[in-house]
Design a protein around this motif. Structure first.
Motif, PDB file in Angstrom:
ATOM      1  N   ARG A  41     107.441  15.702  40.573  1.00  0.00           N
ATOM      2  CA  ARG A  41     106.270  16.124  41.326  1.00  0.00           C
ATOM      3  C   ARG A  41     106.366  17.598  41.725  1.00  0.00           C
TER       4      ARG A  41
ATOM      5  N   ASP B 289     112.739  13.656  40.128  1.00  0.00           N
ATOM      6  CA  ASP B 289     111.421  13.815  40.734  1.00  0.00           C
ATOM      7  C   ASP B 289     110.666  14.903  39.970  1.00  0.00           C
TER       8      ASP B 289
ATOM      9  N   THR C 153     109.798   9.227  42.541  1.00  0.00           N
ATOM     10  CA  THR C 153     110.957   9.488  41.687  1.00  0.00           C
ATOM     11  C   THR C 153     111.112   8.385  40.652  1.00  0.00           C
TER      12      THR C 153
ATOM     13  N   ASN D  10     106.221   7.107  46.740  1.00  0.00           N
ATOM     14  CA  ASN D  10     107.477   6.974  46.005  1.00  0.00           C
ATOM     15  C   ASN D  10     107.255   7.533  44.603  1.00  0.00           C
TER      16      ASN D  10
ATOM     17  N   GLN E 284     108.846   4.389  36.220  1.00  0.00           N
ATOM     18  CA  GLN E 284     109.781   4.816  37.260  1.00  0.00           C
ATOM     19  C   GLN E 284     111.006   3.924  37.345  1.00  0.00           C
TER      20      GLN E 284
ATOM     21  N   ASP F  43     109.388   8.177  50.016  1.00  0.00           N
ATOM     22  CA  ASP F  43     110.757   8.551  49.678  1.00  0.00           C
ATOM     23  C   ASP F  43     111.109   9.869  50.374  1.00  0.00           C
TER      24      ASP F  43
END
Length: 544
Positions: free
Chosen positions: A348, A346, A360, A358, A407, A146
């Motif tokens: 992270r 997100d 999000t 990926n 997610q 992403d």
């Protein structure tokens, strides 16, 4: 033996839904003021791939009876992902077209492509361009990566390139401590001893406590919120705390069977007569724009001890998307319906060890239906937009503070967990997606906010002056709006990406103009500016 791993949830759903006429690409565009050494950049990019080995994946051949799609981690790139197209007046336009039509293959590592566009390059009237300098155009296959992961890879590339080309070492910028962090002096003492403070500190604390107690005994209690100007009690003073907003109802939550508004299709430029057969081009179109940051409430121009602002730039972008969709459908005589905007979040970390892939999670932000005859278009009355902003801020704060869930939601998790061959799960996923099309959200708004990296390519390339990124726009939603702001910039870099099955180029240009007007409407709903001398408080643009 080369490591293998099954496709995670988002990767598998994306792989199931791939379509030949709509490439699943993420486009990232970084504008630099200087020029780059080609071999130095290629070396730095390959080193960045080695530091983030999760990028070096290829999909293994899969048969319908296999249990999973499988990634294979490659020890080195199968193909060189760095390209240097010939410079020319339309080099950037061609590179942008490739980013929307030519998806990096999944069976060759890495599934990314970095094109370096050297000046001179120009674009048409609707696309901003850098007349001098270099443009990095990074294309990712969304099944594997992403946009935040792509920006992390570019940030590592910039750091490595700068280390090899700069004239002298440049220390990294200091990282400010979190608001709740203790002072370094106290922290060092606590780590060294883990017990009370020194004798001098105890004496100092005791003296401060005595002074406070003496003041409390002598000073009479002050009346709460006493007006400084009795002649005008209805006008709040610049020195008095602002009055809290009136309590508003809880954010709007549509029922599970409520159908969101669909953006009205428009191909009037390509089919001027209704009787003319329409055959729109497949794939996506894209427009880029640089918008000024919208005005903020005066809460953001107070001291560091002031309460947080009632809403963020991200909330303003969400409300602007709602106003845009509502007005667009009213212009096309569509009945009023709830507007639901998909907002990626997100969670992270953004450091060098950020998980690549990926990462999000998608969350919905809903707005109630607005009658077509309402004055709430897009120059809505200020109280109405202010009410919407407060509703949206309440909803987004709840979404960001909630415990992260699946997610793509529990249905997708259950679907990928079925003990069926991957071919059967693919057919079931595509069938259910087609059946659920009427309940697909109206649009996607992905706001990275301020890019957390300087993207500084040293003495030769310089620091990024503009960063755009765009996400796929697949039907039935057919529209994605993505925004970012450079670390030290004051402009919102917006990409409007649409499905050509929904809009033609002329209609998309009108939709972008409508979004500009809608965003300006959210800015006009803010309170007057603060008095001169109030220090502005930094705000990260409402990064989801």
């Amino acid at each position: 033996m080369t490591a293998r791993l099954p496709f995670p949830l988002v990767d598998e759903i994306s792989r199931h839904c791939l379509q030949d006429d709509t490439p699943e690409t993420v486009h990232i565009e970084v504008h630099l003021p200087g020029r780059l050494h080609h071999e130095g950049l290629r070396t730095a990019f390959h080193q960045a791939l080695a530091r983030h080995p999760r990028v070096l994946v290829r999909q293994l051949p899969t048969r319908w009876w296999h249990r999973h799609y499988t990634w294979q981690l490659a020890p080195a790139p199968d193909v060189d992902p760095v390209a240097f197209p010939p410079p020319g007046p339309d080099a950037l336009t061609r590179a942008r077209t490739r980013a929307l039509t030519d998806c990096p293959p999944l069976d060759a590592a890495p599934p990314v492509r970095l094109e370096v566009i050297d000046p001179p390059h120009t674009t048409d009237d609707h696309q901003p361009a850098a007349p001098t300098g270099t443009v990095l155009l990074f294309t990712l296959h969304h099944t594997a990566l992403d946009a935040p992961a792509g920006l992390r890879i570019l940030a590592t590339t910039a750091d490595l390139y700068r280390e090899t080309t700069q004239s002298g070492p440049t220390p990294p910028p200091p990282t400010p401590p979190p608001p709740t962090a203790r002072a370094p002096r106290h922290q060092a003492r606590s780590e060294a001893r883990g017990e009370g403070r020194t004798q001098a500190e105890r004496a100092e604390r005791a003296q401060r406590a005595q002074d406070a107690e003496r003041t409390q005994r002598v000073a009479p209690p002050a009346p709460a919120l006493a007006p400084l100007t009795p002649s005008t009690p209805s006008t709040p003073s610049a020195l008095s705390p602002p009055s809290p907003p009136s309590p508003s109802p809880s954010p709007y939550h549509p029922g599970p069977l409520t159908r969101p508004a669909r953006l009205a299709p428009d191909h009037t430029a390509t089919t001027p007569h209704p009787s003319t057969p329409r055959s729109p081009r497949p794939g996506n179109g894209m427009l880029l724009a640089a918008l000024p940051l919208p005005a903020r409430p005066h809460h953001t121009h107070t001291t560091e001890h002031s309460p947080p602002s009632p809403h963020t730039v991200n909330d303003q972008l969400l409300v602007a998307t709602h106003l845009m969709a509502t007005h667009w459908n009213a212009l096309h005589d569509r009945p009023a319906a709830p507007v639901i905007v998909t907002m990626p979040i997100d969670d992270r970390p953004r450091g060098p060890h950020m998980p690549i892939g990926n990462g999000t999670r998608l969350t919905p932000v809903a707005f109630p239906p607005t009658p077509a005859r309402s004055p709430f278009l897009p120059q809505a009355p200020t109280p109405t937009v202010t009410h919407l902003l407060h509703h949206t801020a309440t909803r987004t704060r709840a979404l960001k503070s909630a415990t992260p869930g699946p997610q793509l939601g529990f249905p997708s998790t259950a679907l990928t967990s079925l003990p069926l061959p991957v071919g059967a799960r693919r057919a079931l996923t595509r069938t259910l997606r087609s059946l659920a099309a009427p309940w697909t959200p109206t649009a996607l708004l992905s706001n990275i906010g301020r890019v957390p990296y300087p993207l500084d390519f040293g003495d030769t390339g310089g620091r990024a002056t503009a960063v755009w990124f765009s996400a796929p726009a697949r039907m039935p939603r057919g529209l994605s709006i993505t925004t970012a702001t450079t670390r030290d910039g004051d402009r919102i870099h917006l990409a409007l990406r649409w499905s050509r099955a929904l809009l033609d180029d002329a209609a998309a240009a009108r939709l972008l103009a409508l979004f500009r007007t809608s965003l300006a409407t959210t800015a006009s709903a803010t309170t007057p500016p603060p008095p001169v001398g109030a220090a502005p408080r930094t705000e990260g643009g409402g990064t989801p």
